[in-house]
Design an enzyme around this catalytic site. Structure first.
Site, PDB file in Angstrom:
ATOM      1  N   LYS A  93       8.582 -59.038  45.562  1.00  0.00           N
ATOM      2  CA  LYS A  93       7.124 -58.347  45.483  1.00  0.00           C
ATOM      3  C   LYS A  93       6.696 -58.533  44.127  1.00  0.00           C
ATOM      4  O   LYS A  93       7.726 -58.437  43.090  1.00  0.00           O
ATOM      5  CB  LYS A  93       7.283 -57.028  45.716  1.00  0.00           C
ATOM      6  CG  LYS A  93       7.220 -56.850  47.284  1.00  0.00           C
ATOM      7  CD  LYS A  93       6.989 -55.398  47.673  1.00  0.00           C
ATOM      8  CE  LYS A  93       7.002 -55.437  49.405  1.00  0.00           C
ATOM      9  NZ  LYS A  93       5.734 -55.884  49.757  1.00  0.00           N
ATOM     10  N   LYS A 122      17.981 -60.235  56.623  1.00  0.00           N
ATOM     11  CA  LYS A 122      18.577 -58.839  56.996  1.00  0.00           C
ATOM     12  C   LYS A 122      18.723 -58.911  58.598  1.00  0.00           C
ATOM     13  O   LYS A 122      17.723 -59.301  59.252  1.00  0.00           O
ATOM     14  CB  LYS A 122      17.827 -57.822  56.429  1.00  0.00           C
ATOM     15  CG  LYS A 122      16.625 -57.285  56.955  1.00  0.00           C
ATOM     16  CD  LYS A 122      16.282 -56.054  56.470  1.00  0.00           C
ATOM     17  CE  LYS A 122      15.458 -55.279  57.452  1.00  0.00           C
ATOM     18  NZ  LYS A 122      14.956 -53.923  57.460  1.00  0.00           N
ATOM     19  N   HIS A 127      16.612 -52.262  51.056  1.00  0.00           N
ATOM     20  CA  HIS A 127      15.526 -52.271  50.297  1.00  0.00           C
ATOM     21  C   HIS A 127      15.472 -51.078  49.160  1.00  0.00           C
ATOM     22  O   HIS A 127      15.429 -51.361  47.829  1.00  0.00           O
ATOM     23  CB  HIS A 127      14.318 -52.091  51.021  1.00  0.00           C
ATOM     24  CG  HIS A 127      14.014 -52.926  52.384  1.00  0.00           C
ATOM     25  ND1 HIS A 127      14.252 -54.240  51.988  1.00  0.00           N
ATOM     26  CD2 HIS A 127      13.787 -52.720  53.477  1.00  0.00           C
ATOM     27  CE1 HIS A 127      14.188 -54.832  53.163  1.00  0.00           C
ATOM     28  NE2 HIS A 127      13.566 -53.976  53.953  1.00  0.00           N
ATOM     29  N   LYS A 167       9.500 -43.236  59.231  1.00  0.00           N
ATOM     30  CA  LYS A 167       8.448 -43.970  59.974  1.00  0.00           C
ATOM     31  C   LYS A 167       7.230 -42.761  60.380  1.00  0.00           C
ATOM     32  O   LYS A 167       7.951 -41.522  60.620  1.00  0.00           O
ATOM     33  CB  LYS A 167       9.252 -44.266  61.110  1.00  0.00           C
ATOM     34  CG  LYS A 167      10.213 -45.528  60.797  1.00  0.00           C
ATOM     35  CD  LYS A 167      10.318 -46.675  61.697  1.00  0.00           C
ATOM     36  CE  LYS A 167      11.274 -47.748  61.380  1.00  0.00           C
ATOM     37  NZ  LYS A 167      10.444 -48.682  60.464  1.00  0.00           N
TER      38      LYS A 167
HETATM   39  P1  NAD Z   1      13.084 -63.277  67.670  1.00  0.00           P
HETATM   40  O1  NAD Z   1      13.987 -62.831  68.800  1.00  0.00           O
HETATM   41  O2  NAD Z   1      11.580 -63.107  67.916  1.00  0.00           O
HETATM   42  O3  NAD Z   1      13.475 -64.766  67.621  1.00  0.00           O
HETATM   43  C1  NAD Z   1      14.725 -65.488  67.611  1.00  0.00           C
HETATM   44  C2  NAD Z   1      14.626 -66.964  67.436  1.00  0.00           C
HETATM   45  O4  NAD Z   1      15.892 -67.415  67.458  1.00  0.00           O
HETATM   46  C3  NAD Z   1      13.839 -67.536  68.417  1.00  0.00           C
HETATM   47  O5  NAD Z   1      13.292 -68.696  67.698  1.00  0.00           O
HETATM   48  C4  NAD Z   1      14.970 -68.182  69.396  1.00  0.00           C
HETATM   49  O6  NAD Z   1      14.329 -69.395  70.215  1.00  0.00           O
HETATM   50  C5  NAD Z   1      15.940 -68.435  68.685  1.00  0.00           C
HETATM   51  N1  NAD Z   1      17.131 -68.610  69.210  1.00  0.00           N
HETATM   52  C6  NAD Z   1      18.043 -67.323  70.015  1.00  0.00           C
HETATM   53  N2  NAD Z   1      19.084 -67.789  70.132  1.00  0.00           N
HETATM   54  C7  NAD Z   1      19.296 -69.149  70.007  1.00  0.00           C
HETATM   55  C8  NAD Z   1      20.246 -70.083  70.115  1.00  0.00           C
HETATM   56  N3  NAD Z   1      21.341 -69.667  70.611  1.00  0.00           N
HETATM   57  N4  NAD Z   1      20.212 -71.340  69.501  1.00  0.00           N
HETATM   58  C9  NAD Z   1      19.021 -71.626  69.047  1.00  0.00           C
HETATM   59  N5  NAD Z   1      18.070 -70.741  68.767  1.00  0.00           N
HETATM   60  C10 NAD Z   1      18.142 -69.490  69.069  1.00  0.00           C
HETATM   61  O7  NAD Z   1      13.722 -62.655  66.412  1.00  0.00           O
HETATM   62  P2  NAD Z   1      13.124 -62.584  64.965  1.00  0.00           P
HETATM   63  O8  NAD Z   1      12.334 -61.051  65.119  1.00  0.00           O
HETATM   64  O9  NAD Z   1      12.424 -63.482  64.667  1.00  0.00           O
HETATM   65  O10 NAD Z   1      14.191 -62.145  63.826  1.00  0.00           O
HETATM   66  C11 NAD Z   1      15.143 -63.156  63.474  1.00  0.00           C
HETATM   67  C12 NAD Z   1      15.963 -62.590  62.552  1.00  0.00           C
HETATM   68  O11 NAD Z   1      15.363 -61.956  61.565  1.00  0.00           O
HETATM   69  C13 NAD Z   1      16.884 -61.517  63.048  1.00  0.00           C
HETATM   70  O12 NAD Z   1      17.993 -61.440  62.342  1.00  0.00           O
HETATM   71  C14 NAD Z   1      16.245 -60.274  62.498  1.00  0.00           C
HETATM   72  O13 NAD Z   1      16.960 -59.258  62.442  1.00  0.00           O
HETATM   73  C15 NAD Z   1      15.810 -60.892  61.276  1.00  0.00           C
HETATM   74  N6  NAD Z   1      14.540 -59.931  60.705  1.00  0.00           N
HETATM   75  C16 NAD Z   1      13.412 -60.190  61.534  1.00  0.00           C
HETATM   76  C17 NAD Z   1      12.018 -59.459  61.068  1.00  0.00           C
HETATM   77  C18 NAD Z   1      11.042 -59.184  61.743  1.00  0.00           C
HETATM   78  O14 NAD Z   1      10.114 -58.653  61.419  1.00  0.00           O
HETATM   79  N7  NAD Z   1      10.867 -59.638  63.008  1.00  0.00           N
HETATM   80  C19 NAD Z   1      12.272 -58.733  59.837  1.00  0.00           C
HETATM   81  C20 NAD Z   1      13.257 -58.706  58.984  1.00  0.00           C
HETATM   82  C21 NAD Z   1      14.438 -59.552  59.331  1.00  0.00           C
END
Ligand code: NAD
Length: 484
Positions: A182, A148, A240, A331
Site C-alpha cells: 500500500k 498467504k 497484516h 469483521k
Molecule cells: P480458488 O479455489 O478460487 O482457486 C484455486 C485455483 O487453483 C484454481 O485456478 C484451480 O484450478 C487451481 N488448482 C487447484 N488445484 C489444482 C491442481 N491440483 N493443479 C493445478 N491447479 C489447481 O482459490 P483462491 O481464492 O484463488 O486462492 C488461491 C490462494 O490464494 C489460496 O492459497 C488462498 O488462501 C490465497 N488467498 C486468496 C485470497 C482471495 O481473496 N481469494 C486472498 C489472499 C490469499
C-alpha cells in the site's frame, strides 16, 4: 504532478491458479492496470495455469470478464482490454501430476524474466516447486510468488519454508502480504526516515501509545467453514497487523534495501513480549434480524473461533519499553477502515490553564479508504475570546496534496507484482520473519485453546465486544472511533 512509470524488463509470468478467485479479482485486474499505464513491456506474456480445461481463447474471455467486473475505472477502456488479453496464454495443468508440464516448459521463454505466481492452496507449493525444477522450468534467475496463508503455525510455516528451500534460494521467494504494497505503508517509511521532524519523537518518551485497527464490515460469508479453521489472530494479526507494527516500530535501516529493512522488522518481532491472557479480547458477531451470526456462517453452533480480536502488545527494547501497542481487527464492524494512530503524550506543562482542555498530537496513517496521513496539531481557535485551543488536522491525503494522479497510484497488487519483475524483495516477507511472527502467535493461540476461552458476542455494526473498550480503559486510554 507527472506520474512516472519505471520500465521493467520483459517477462513471462506464469500464474498457477490462474482461473481462481484471487487471480480473477486481484492479480489480473492489477496486471491490466499496469498494462494501461504502459508498464508491461512489449513481448511480455502472462500464462494462466490451472486445473480446468480451457484453450487460450476461452481463458482470455474468462479474464476479460473478470477485469470488467473487478478492474475499476481502467477496465472500461475497452480497446486496451483486447490488446492486453492478446498477451495471455493458458495451459491446463495438474500441480500434483504430470499433465500439462511439458506443454508449459515449451511455452516459457528462458531469456526473459521468469516469475511463477503460486495462487493456489499452500499444499500445492511443494508439488509446484518440485515440478518446476523437474521440468527445467526454473533456474537461479526465476522467481516464485507465494500467497498467504504462509502456514497456520510455526511448524507448518517451517515445513513450507523447508519445501521451498529445497528448490529455491531465499532471494527467489516473494511471500506476499498485500498490506506492504500500500502507498501509505511506504509513505510511512518516507515520513519517518526522510524527515528529521518525527524520528526524535518516535519513542516511549514522547509516544503515549500506538493503535493499529483493521476493521471490516463484511462477515465471513460463504467461506465461513474455511475461516473457522483460522480466525482473526491467524488470519490478520500474524501477518497484516504484525507487518504494520514492524514498520511503525522498527529502527531506521542503514539503507532502504530488502535485507536491511527486513533485518530491522525481524528485530521488532523478536522483541515482542508474550501476550498475557488478560490482554487479549476475542469476539464473535451476533445474528441480526436478516443476517446470520458468526457461528451460523461457520456452520458450527459451538465454534470458538474469533471474528474479532483486540490485543495489547509490548516491545521490549530501549525505544519502546513503556509504550503499549494496541491491535484490533474484526469483521462486521461499524465501518471499513484500516489505520495506525500514533498518539503522542500530553505537553509536559499546561500553560493555558484547565479550560484549554486536554490536547494531544495524533499522527494518523490511513490505509483504507482514503489513503493518506494526518497530523493533529493544537492551535489557537481563531477570533476573540482569549486563548481557546482547538485541534486541527494537518492533512497529507495524497489526492489533496499532490493532485488527482497521486490518488490513482498503483494499488498494492500492481506494485508488488511489478516489484517481483524488478527483483525487489523489500516489500515481501522473508522466511525468518514469517517464522518469528508465528513463534510469537503460537502461544497466544495455544493459550486460548488450553483455557477453553469462549469469544464474547458483539453486535454487528459496533466496534466489537465491550471488553475491547475495557482493555484500554483500564490503562486510562480509549480507542479511536472506527469510521470511514
Ligand atoms: P480458488 O479455489 O478460487 O482457486 C484455486 C485455483 O487453483 C484454481 O485456478 C484451480 O484450478 C487451481 N488448482 C487447484 N488445484 C489444482 C491442481 N491440483 N493443479 C493445478 N491447479 C489447481 O482459490 P483462491 O481464492 O484463488 O486462492 C488461491 C490462494 O490464494 C489460496 O492459497 C488462498 O488462501 C490465497 N488467498 C486468496 C485470497 C482471495 O481473496 N481469494 C486472498 C489472499 C490469499
Amino acid at each position: 504532478m507527472v506520474s512516472r512509470v519505471i520500465p521493467v524488463d520483459s517477462f513471462d509470468l506464469v500464474i498457477f491458479g490462474g482461473t481462481g478467485d484471487l487471480a480473477r479479482r486481484k492479480i489480473f485486474p492489477a496486471l491490466y492496470r499496469r498494462f494501461i499505464s504502459g508498464q508491461m513491456p512489449e513481448g511480455s506474456r502472462i500464462i494462466g495455469a490451472a486445473r480446468s480445461d480451457h484453450n487460450a481463447l476461452e481463458f482470455r474471455a474468462l479474464i476479460g470478464q473478470a477485469i470488467r467486473e473487478f478492474g475499476g475505472a481502467a477496465a472500461q477502456i475497452d480497446n486496451k482490454l483486447k490488446e492486453f488479453l492478446d498477451n495471455l496464454d493458458y495451459v491446463t495443468i495438474d500441480a500434483k501430476g504430470t499433465n500439462g508440464w511439458s506443454e508449459l516448459a515449451g511455452m516459457v521463454r528462458k531469456d526473459l524474466v521468469n516469475a511463477f505466481y503460486f495462487s493456489v492452496a499452500p499444499s500445492l507449493f511443494g508439488p509446484l516447486a518440485e515440478r518446476l525444477h523437474a521440468h527445467n522450468l526454473a533456474d537461479q534467475t526465476s522467481r516464485i510468488v507465494v500467497e498467504k496463508p504462509f502456514g497456520r503455525d510455526l511448524k507448518s510455516a517451517k515445513e513450507l519454508n523447508a519445501i521451498l528451500a529445497l528448490h529455491f534460494d531465499e532471494e527467489q521467494i516473494y511471500r506476499i502480504d498485500h498490506y506492504l504494497g500500500k502507498e501509505t505503508v511506504q509513505n510511512l517509511m518516507a515520513v519517518r526516515f526522510g524527515n528529521i521532524l518525527f524520528e526524535p519523537l518516535w519513542n516511549s518518551q514522547y509516544v503515549d501509545h500506538i493503535q493499529i485497527t483493521v476493521a471490516e464490515t463484511v462477515g465471513v460469508g460463504g467461506r465461513g467453514g474455511y475461516y473457522d479453521k483460522s480466525g482473526a489472530i491467524r488470519d490478520m494479526i500474524q501477518n497484516h497487523l504484525m507487518q504494520l507494527l514492524c514498520l511503525i516500530a522498527m529502527e531506521p535501516p542503514s539503507r532502504f534495501d530488502p535485507n536491511s529493512v527486513r533485518d530491522e522488522k525481524l528485530k521488532v518481532i523478536r522483541a515482542l513480549e508474550p501476550v498475557v491472557p488478560h490482554h487479549i479480547v476475542r469476539g464473535q458477531y451476533d445474528a441480526t434480524q436478516t443476517e446470520p451470526s458468526y457461528r451460523d456462517d461457520a456452520g458450527d453452533p459451538k465454534s470458538r473461533t474469533e471474528s474479532f480480536v483486540a490485543l495489547k502488545c509490548e516491545i521490549s527494547n530501549w525505544r519502546w519499553a513503556g509504550t503499549p501497542f494496541y491491535l484490533r481487527t474484526g469483521k462486521k464492524l461499524k465501518a471499513r477502515a484500516s489505520e495506525i494512530a500514533v498518539v503522542f503524550k500530553d505537553a509536559p506543562h499546561a500553560i493555558f490553564g484547565q479550560e484549554a482542555g486536554r490536547h494531544r498530537n495524533i499522527l494518523i496513517i490511513r490505509l483504507q479508504p482514503n489513503e493518506g496521513m494526518t497530523l493533529g496539531v493544537t492551535i489557537k481557535e481563531p477570533g476573540p475570546g482569549g486563548m481557546r485551543l482547538v485541534d486541527v488536522p494537518l492533512d497529507m491525503t495524497f489526492a489533496d496534496a499532490l493532485g488527482p494522479e497521486a490518488a490513482e497510484a498503483p494499488d498494492a497488487y500492481e506494485r508488488l507484482i511489478m516489484d517481483v519483475v524488478r527483483g525487489d524483495q523489500t516489500l515481501f516477507m522473508r522466511g525468518d520473519e514469517v517464522e518469528a511472527a508465528w513463534k510469537w502467535t503460537d502461544p497466544i493461540v495455544q493459550g486460548i485453546a488450553e483455557r477453553h476461552d469462549v469469544p464474547k458476542p458483539y453486535k454487528v455494526g459496533t466496534s466489537g465486544p465491550d471488553d475491547a473498550n475495557l482493555l484500554l480503559k483500564r490503562d486510562g486510554r480509549e480507542w479511536r472511533e472506527i469510521r470511514e
